[in-house]
Design a protein around this motif. Structure first.
Motif, short mmCIF file in Angstrom:
data_model
loop_
_atom_site.label_atom_id
_atom_site.label_comp_id
_atom_site.label_asym_id
_atom_site.label_seq_id
_atom_site.Cartn_x
_atom_site.Cartn_y
_atom_site.Cartn_z
N VAL A 22 -61.34 25.18 77.27
CA VAL A 22 -62.81 25.19 77.18
C VAL A 22 -63.24 24.85 75.75
CG1 VAL A 22 -64.88 26.65 77.33
CG2 VAL A 22 -63.15 26.74 79.13
N ALA A 23 -62.56 25.42 74.75
CA ALA A 23 -62.93 25.15 73.35
C ALA A 23 -62.71 23.68 72.99
CB ALA A 23 -62.11 26.05 72.42
N VAL A 24 -61.60 23.10 73.48
CA VAL A 24 -61.33 21.69 73.18
C VAL A 24 -62.35 20.79 73.87
CG1 VAL A 24 -59.67 19.81 73.56
CG2 VAL A 24 -58.88 22.01 72.69
N ILE A 25 -62.65 21.05 75.12
CA ILE A 25 -63.64 20.25 75.85
C ILE A 25 -65.01 20.38 75.18
CG2 ILE A 25 -64.93 20.06 78.02
CD1 ILE A 25 -62.25 20.79 79.44
N ASN A 26 -65.37 21.60 74.82
CA ASN A 26 -66.63 21.86 74.14
C ASN A 26 -66.70 21.11 72.80
OD1 ASN A 26 -69.14 23.20 73.86
ND2 ASN A 26 -68.16 24.71 72.52
N ALA A 27 -65.60 21.16 72.04
CA ALA A 27 -65.56 20.49 70.74
C ALA A 27 -65.61 18.97 70.90
CB ALA A 27 -64.30 20.91 69.98
#
Length: 147
Positions: A22-27
């Motif tokens: 989720v953090a990578v997709i969000n970033a």
């Protein structure tokens, strides 16, 4: 106690993987969409960092308690847990920690997203590769199975 810690370590990986993904997709979305860096982004990154550090601490305790780390390096399973898994996860934790710290020092929102995407993304790849290596090294282990 060993079996409880082993199950906790095995199950906690899903929290780490989901938060990292989720953090990578969000970033990536923030980086390529040139979005602002919000308090929600910061909290997601910190929760990801904390969950990864908890997983690392569980793994560190298991490293000293596990009979698998007592196996000789000539044994595939012993080598995997003594050297390969440990070093890859340490590198992933370092990447997550450095990425989070570097993102704090950057003023530009897009640069914050880029930093998180690169560092957390590399950590995610290393973790997935390490889990896949485990499934090849140890008979009966699966990527999604809790063991």
């Amino acid at each position: 106690m060993y079996s409880i810690l082993k199950s906790a370590h095995s199950g906690w990986r899903y929290i780490v993987l989901i938060l990292l993904l989720v953090a990578v997709i969000n970033a990536l979305s923030g980086w390529f969409g040139k979005k602002t860096y919000t308090e929600g982004n910061r909290k997601l990154n910190v929760f990801t960092l904390i969950s990864a550090h908890i997983q690392f601490l569980l793994g560190l305790v298991l490293f000293f308690l596990s009979p698998l780390t007592k196996l000789p390096m000539s044994d595939t399973i012993g080598r995997y847990f003594k050297a390969e898994h440990t070093s890859m996860m340490l590198i992933a934790i370092i990447l997550i920690t450095v990425g989070n710290a570097k993102s704090k020092k950057v003023a530009d929102a897009v640069a914050k997203h880029r930093t998180i995407a690169i560092f957390f993304g590399l950590a995610l790849v290393i973790i997935i590769v390490s889990i896949l290596m485990m499934t090849k090294s140890i008979p009966g282990r699966t990527f999604f199975g809790v063991s």
